[in-house]
Scaffold this motif. Structure first.
Motif, PDB file in Angstrom:
ATOM      1  N   SER A   1      -8.153 -18.137  13.274  1.00  0.00           N
ATOM      2  CA  SER A   1      -6.790 -18.492  13.711  1.00  0.00           C
ATOM      3  C   SER A   1      -5.809 -18.080  12.623  1.00  0.00           C
ATOM      4  O   SER A   1      -6.191 -17.842  11.468  1.00  0.00           O
ATOM      5  CB  SER A   1      -6.648 -19.999  13.987  1.00  0.00           C
ATOM      6  OG  SER A   1      -6.608 -20.727  12.772  1.00  0.00           O
ATOM      7  N   GLY A   2      -4.551 -18.022  12.992  1.00  0.00           N
ATOM      8  CA  GLY A   2      -3.508 -17.772  11.999  1.00  0.00           C
ATOM      9  C   GLY A   2      -3.395 -18.930  11.031  1.00  0.00           C
ATOM     10  O   GLY A   2      -3.138 -18.741   9.834  1.00  0.00           O
ATOM     11  N   THR A   3      -3.599 -20.125  11.536  1.00  0.00           N
ATOM     12  CA  THR A   3      -3.542 -21.312  10.680  1.00  0.00           C
ATOM     13  C   THR A   3      -4.631 -21.254   9.610  1.00  0.00           C
ATOM     14  O   THR A   3      -4.374 -21.564   8.431  1.00  0.00           O
ATOM     15  CB  THR A   3      -3.697 -22.588  11.540  1.00  0.00           C
ATOM     16  OG1 THR A   3      -2.727 -22.548  12.589  1.00  0.00           O
ATOM     17  CG2 THR A   3      -3.503 -23.838  10.717  1.00  0.00           C
TER      18      THR A   3
ATOM     19  N   LEU B   1      -3.558 -18.882   6.979  1.00  0.00           N
ATOM     20  CA  LEU B   1      -2.550 -19.478   6.092  1.00  0.00           C
ATOM     21  C   LEU B   1      -3.206 -20.400   5.062  1.00  0.00           C
ATOM     22  O   LEU B   1      -2.866 -20.352   3.874  1.00  0.00           O
ATOM     23  CB  LEU B   1      -1.539 -20.291   6.911  1.00  0.00           C
ATOM     24  CG  LEU B   1      -0.432 -19.497   7.584  1.00  0.00           C
ATOM     25  CD1 LEU B   1       0.238 -20.334   8.670  1.00  0.00           C
ATOM     26  CD2 LEU B   1       0.593 -19.028   6.563  1.00  0.00           C
TER      27      LEU B   1
ATOM     28  N   PHE C   1       7.501 -23.076  12.292  1.00  0.00           N
ATOM     29  CA  PHE C   1       6.404 -23.626  13.089  1.00  0.00           C
ATOM     30  C   PHE C   1       5.610 -24.551  12.165  1.00  0.00           C
ATOM     31  O   PHE C   1       5.596 -24.369  10.951  1.00  0.00           O
ATOM     32  CB  PHE C   1       5.548 -22.458  13.607  1.00  0.00           C
ATOM     33  CG  PHE C   1       4.407 -22.876  14.488  1.00  0.00           C
ATOM     34  CD1 PHE C   1       4.617 -23.658  15.612  1.00  0.00           C
ATOM     35  CD2 PHE C   1       3.108 -22.479  14.194  1.00  0.00           C
ATOM     36  CE1 PHE C   1       3.554 -24.031  16.422  1.00  0.00           C
ATOM     37  CE2 PHE C   1       2.041 -22.845  15.006  1.00  0.00           C
ATOM     38  CZ  PHE C   1       2.271 -23.628  16.119  1.00  0.00           C
TER      39      PHE C   1
ATOM     40  N   ALA D   1       2.428 -24.994  11.623  1.00  0.00           N
ATOM     41  CA  ALA D   1       1.151 -24.571  11.016  1.00  0.00           C
ATOM     42  C   ALA D   1       1.249 -24.284   9.514  1.00  0.00           C
ATOM     43  O   ALA D   1       0.412 -24.769   8.743  1.00  0.00           O
ATOM     44  CB  ALA D   1       0.581 -23.368  11.768  1.00  0.00           C
ATOM     45  N   PRO D   2       2.237 -23.492   9.046  1.00  0.00           N
ATOM     46  CA  PRO D   2       2.272 -23.225   7.606  1.00  0.00           C
ATOM     47  C   PRO D   2       2.510 -24.481   6.772  1.00  0.00           C
ATOM     48  O   PRO D   2       1.975 -24.598   5.659  1.00  0.00           O
ATOM     49  CB  PRO D   2       3.420 -22.220   7.444  1.00  0.00           C
ATOM     50  CG  PRO D   2       4.244 -22.348   8.679  1.00  0.00           C
ATOM     51  CD  PRO D   2       3.290 -22.730   9.775  1.00  0.00           C
TER      52      PRO D   2
ATOM     53  N   VAL E   1       8.990 -17.462   6.293  1.00  0.00           N
ATOM     54  CA  VAL E   1       8.446 -17.254   7.645  1.00  0.00           C
ATOM     55  C   VAL E   1       9.284 -16.202   8.381  1.00  0.00           C
ATOM     56  O   VAL E   1      10.523 -16.258   8.343  1.00  0.00           O
ATOM     57  CB  VAL E   1       8.463 -18.580   8.438  1.00  0.00           C
ATOM     58  CG1 VAL E   1       7.886 -18.385   9.844  1.00  0.00           C
ATOM     59  CG2 VAL E   1       7.698 -19.674   7.690  1.00  0.00           C
TER      60      VAL E   1
ATOM     61  N   ASP F   1       4.447 -15.782   5.885  1.00  0.00           N
ATOM     62  CA  ASP F   1       3.958 -16.115   7.221  1.00  0.00           C
ATOM     63  C   ASP F   1       4.569 -15.120   8.206  1.00  0.00           C
ATOM     64  O   ASP F   1       5.669 -15.328   8.720  1.00  0.00           O
ATOM     65  CB  ASP F   1       4.299 -17.555   7.596  1.00  0.00           C
ATOM     66  CG  ASP F   1       3.711 -17.927   8.952  1.00  0.00           C
ATOM     67  OD1 ASP F   1       3.257 -17.018   9.672  1.00  0.00           O
ATOM     68  OD2 ASP F   1       3.710 -19.123   9.286  1.00  0.00           O
TER      69      ASP F   1
ATOM     70  N   ALA G   1       3.064 -14.390  10.979  1.00  0.00           N
ATOM     71  CA  ALA G   1       2.248 -14.656  12.175  1.00  0.00           C
ATOM     72  C   ALA G   1       2.888 -14.088  13.439  1.00  0.00           C
ATOM     73  O   ALA G   1       2.197 -13.619  14.341  1.00  0.00           O
ATOM     74  CB  ALA G   1       2.026 -16.164  12.333  1.00  0.00           C
ATOM     75  N   GLU G   2       4.216 -14.129  13.491  1.00  0.00           N
ATOM     76  CA  GLU G   2       4.927 -13.705  14.708  1.00  0.00           C
ATOM     77  C   GLU G   2       5.411 -12.262  14.623  1.00  0.00           C
ATOM     78  O   GLU G   2       6.044 -11.771  15.550  1.00  0.00           O
ATOM     79  CB  GLU G   2       6.145 -14.634  14.914  1.00  0.00           C
ATOM     80  CG  GLU G   2       5.729 -16.088  15.033  1.00  0.00           C
ATOM     81  CD  GLU G   2       6.881 -17.065  15.028  1.00  0.00           C
ATOM     82  OE1 GLU G   2       8.045 -16.639  14.903  1.00  0.00           O
ATOM     83  OE2 GLU G   2       6.611 -18.273  15.140  1.00  0.00           O
TER      84      GLU G   2
ATOM     85  N   SER H   1      -0.986 -13.898  13.109  1.00  0.00           N
ATOM     86  CA  SER H   1      -1.716 -14.634  14.146  1.00  0.00           C
ATOM     87  C   SER H   1      -1.927 -13.714  15.345  1.00  0.00           C
ATOM     88  O   SER H   1      -1.050 -12.905  15.676  1.00  0.00           O
ATOM     89  CB  SER H   1      -0.924 -15.865  14.590  1.00  0.00           C
ATOM     90  OG  SER H   1      -1.473 -16.387  15.790  1.00  0.00           O
TER      91      SER H   1
ATOM     92  N   LYS I   1       1.106 -14.360  21.109  1.00  0.00           N
ATOM     93  CA  LYS I   1       1.716 -13.447  20.154  1.00  0.00           C
ATOM     94  C   LYS I   1       1.817 -12.030  20.755  1.00  0.00           C
ATOM     95  O   LYS I   1       1.313 -11.775  21.847  1.00  0.00           O
ATOM     96  CB  LYS I   1       0.917 -13.453  18.851  1.00  0.00           C
ATOM     97  CG  LYS I   1       0.907 -14.844  18.154  1.00  0.00           C
ATOM     98  CD  LYS I   1       2.282 -15.284  17.749  1.00  0.00           C
ATOM     99  CE  LYS I   1       2.498 -16.527  16.923  1.00  0.00           C
ATOM    100  NZ  LYS I   1       1.650 -17.626  16.811  1.00  0.00           N
TER     101      LYS I   1
ATOM    102  N   GLY J   1      -7.066 -16.076  16.883  1.00  0.00           N
ATOM    103  CA  GLY J   1      -7.433 -15.317  15.688  1.00  0.00           C
ATOM    104  C   GLY J   1      -6.264 -15.146  14.755  1.00  0.00           C
ATOM    105  O   GLY J   1      -5.115 -15.429  15.106  1.00  0.00           O
TER     106      GLY J   1
HETATM  107  C1  LIG Z   1       1.439 -18.789  15.741  1.00  0.00           C
HETATM  108  C2  LIG Z   1       1.909 -19.122  14.385  1.00  0.00           C
HETATM  109  C3  LIG Z   1       1.039 -19.590  13.378  1.00  0.00           C
HETATM  110  C4  LIG Z   1      -0.356 -20.043  13.609  1.00  0.00           C
HETATM  111  O1  LIG Z   1      -1.170 -19.181  14.217  1.00  0.00           O
HETATM  112  P1  LIG Z   1      -2.407 -19.715  15.097  1.00  0.00           P
HETATM  113  O2  LIG Z   1      -3.165 -18.466  15.326  1.00  0.00           O
HETATM  114  O3  LIG Z   1      -1.841 -20.304  16.355  1.00  0.00           O
HETATM  115  O4  LIG Z   1      -3.160 -20.706  14.290  1.00  0.00           O
HETATM  116  C5  LIG Z   1       1.551 -19.769  12.106  1.00  0.00           C
HETATM  117  N1  LIG Z   1       2.837 -19.551  11.822  1.00  0.00           N
HETATM  118  C6  LIG Z   1       3.702 -19.142  12.752  1.00  0.00           C
HETATM  119  C7  LIG Z   1       5.116 -18.897  12.340  1.00  0.00           C
HETATM  120  C8  LIG Z   1       3.280 -18.936  14.069  1.00  0.00           C
HETATM  121  O5  LIG Z   1       4.152 -18.562  15.008  1.00  0.00           O
END
Ligand SMILES: *Cc1c(COP(=O)(O)O)cnc(C)c1O
Length: 389
Positions: A79-81, A84, A106, A108-109, A168, A194, A196-197, A218, A223, A230
Motif C-alpha cells: 500500500s502507499g501507507t 510512507l 490525507f 495516511a502520511p 504532500v 508524499d 501518492a496522488e 500509491s 489513483k 499497492g
Molecule cells: C492514497 C494516498 C495515500 C495512501 O495510499 P494507500 O495506497 O491508500 O495506502 C497516502 N497519501 C496520499 C496523499 C494519498 O492520496
C-alpha cells in the motif's frame, strides 16, 4: 449569495460532468480504466502460479517505475501507507522525533508518522499549490528550532529532534518543492515526498517524488494508475533502498535454508498479482495523464464563466490533475454544490478534514493555518476519471 444563480450553476456543472462521463448512472470521483491488457497481465501471473511476492513481476514493476520516474531505485509495497511508513523509518525517524507535515493532507502520511511513534507538527499550505508552504515551514522552524553542534535540528522548547518533513502533492499538484527542499537542507531535515496522488506529475524538470530524499506513490484503486492496492517508494540512495527492501520483507536474512531475521520487520511487500496489474497500468500512464489534462482544460474553461476558481496546475508544474477541484466563494456555496451534485448522482466531496481538527491530532504542535482553514471551507472535488474517448 444569490441562491437562484447558484442553483442554475449547479445544474450547468452537472450537465458539464454528464457530457464527459455519460447520462446514465452514478459518476464516481475516480474510476478505474481496466481492459484486455490488464486481464492478460493478471492471467499470466495466475497461470504461472507465482501470485505472491516471489517471481519476476514485482521487480519488473519496480524497474518500470524507476524508468518512469527517473529514479535509480524503486521498492514496491502492498500500500502507499506502507511505503510512507517505510520511507519515514529509513529516513531515520525515531520515537519522540518531530516530523513536519501540512495539516491539509490525507490522513495516511500523518498516521505513518505516529506508526514511528514520532510527533506530527502541522504547517500551512499555499493557496495555488495546495501543498506545503515553504514560508510557513520556515516561519515555524525559525520560531522553534535550532541546528546544534551535532548537526541535528532540535526543537528548543520540547527538546526533541526535528527529523523530517513530509510535503504532500495534493490532488496531484506539485508543491514548491525547490523552496521546500532548500529550507529542509538549511535545517538538516530529511524530505519524504508524499507523491501518492501524483503519478505522472512533474515539477520543473523532474517527476513528482524526485525532489526530496524519498518519494512515495500509491496504486490504490482510486489513483491515476492502479495495482488494485499497492504503493512504492523511490530514491537516489542505494542504501536507503536496500534498507527499505529489507524492512518490507520482514527483515529476513538472505540464507539458503534457515529462517533468520535481524530486526523487527514488516510484511509490506507487493504481491506479484498486483505488480502485474500495476505494470500494465503504468504502460498507459502517459495516455491517462494526457486525457485527464484535457478534461481539466475543459473544466477550467467552464469555470472561467463562473464566480468560482478552478484549481489549475501550479507554476513550473505539469500536473496529472488526479482530482479536479474548485473553490466556492464560501462554505454555504460549497455545501450547496456538494448537496446538489450528489443528489444528481454526481460524486463531489469536500477536501479532507485538516489534521489539526481531528480529535486525536488536536494537541499536536502547529504553525498558523489560515490558508488550510480557508481551503477546507471552500474546496469541492468533482469527477476526474480518465474520460472515455
Ligand atoms: C492514497 C494516498 C495515500 C495512501 O495510499 P494507500 O495506497 O491508500 O495506502 C497516502 N497519501 C496520499 C496523499 C494519498 O492520496
Amino acid at each position: 449569495m444569490k441562491p437562484a444563480i447558484q442553483s442554475s450553476l449547479i445544474d450547468e456543472l452537472a450537465a458539464r460532468v454528464r457530457a464527459e462521463f455519460g447520462a446514465g448512472d452514478f459518476i464516481p470521483l475516480h474510476d478505474t480504466r481496466l481492459g484486455a491488457l490488464e486481464a492478460e497481465a493478471v492471467a499470466e501471473v495466475l497461470a504461472s502460479g507465482q501470485v505472491s511476492t516471489i517471481g519476476e513481476a514485482v521487480s519488473a514493476f519496480e524497474q518500470a517505475l524507476a524508468a518512469v520516474t527517473g529514479a535509480p531505485h524503486a521498492v514496491a509495497t502492498n500500500s502507499g501507507t506502507a511505503a510512507l511508513h517505510t520511507a519515514l523509518m529509513v529516513a531515520g525517524v525515531m520515537p519522540n522525533d518531530e516530523v513536519i507535515i501540512q495539516s491539509l493532507a490525507f490522513i495516511a502520511p500523518c498516521n505513518a508518522i505516529r506508526y514511528c511513534q514520532a510527533h506530527p507538527v502541522f504547517v500551512d499550505v499555499d493557496e495555488d499549490t495546495l501543498g506545503m508552504s515553504p514560508a510557513s515551514l520556515a516561519a515555524w522552524l525559525e520560531a522553534n528550532a535550532e541546528v546544534r553542534g551535532d548537526g541535528r535540528c532540535w526543537n528548543r522548547f520540547t527538546g526533541h529532534i526535528i527529523r523530517a518533513c513530509v510535503p504532500v502533492h495534493t490532488l496531484g499538484h506539485p508543491p514548491r518543492m525547490d523552496e521546500i527542499v532548500a529550507v529542509c537542507r538549511q535545517w538538516r531535515l530529511r524530505v519524504v515526498e508524499d507523491a501518492a496522488e501524483a503519478m505522472g506529475s512533474r515539477y520543473q524538470d523532474r517527476h513528482a517524488g524526485r525532489h526530496g530524499d524519498i518519494g512515495v506513490f500509491s496504486f490504490n484503486g482510486n489513483k491515476t494508475v492502479t495495482s488494485a492496492a499497492g504503493g512504492a517508494l523511490v530514491t537516489d540512495d542505494e542504501e536507503l533502498a536496500a534498507r527499505a527492501l529489507h524492512l518490507t520483507t520482514l527483515a529476513k536474512q538472505d540464507e539458503p535454508w534457515h529462517y533468520r531475521y535481524d530486526e523487527i520487520g514488516y510484511n509490506y511487500r507487493m504481491p506479484a498479482l498486483n505488480a502485474a496489474l500495476g505494470l500494465a497500468q503504468l504502460s498507459r500512464l502517459e495516455d491517462f495523464v494526457e486525457r485527464k489534462r484535457a478534461l481539466a482544460e475543459r473544466y477550467a474553461e467552464w469555470f472561467d464563466g463562473t464566480p468560482y476558481r478552478f484549481l489549475r496546475e501550479p507554476a513550473q508544474a505539469r500536473s496529472n490533475y488526479w482530482y479536479n477541484a474548485f473553490l466556492a466563494d464560501g462554505q454555504a456555496t460549497r455545501d450547496a454544490f456538494l448537496e446538489g451534485l450528489n443528489a444528481q448522482g454526481i460524486m463531489a466531496r469536500a477536501i479532507w478534514t485538516p489534521m489539526h481538527k481531528l480529535e486525536f491530532y488536536r494537541a499536536c504542535a502547529r504553525g498558523d493555518l489560515p490558508v488550510t482553514e480557508d481551503i477546507f471551507s471552500r474546496l469541492v472535488t468533482i469527477p476526474s476519471s480518465v474520460p472515455p474517448q
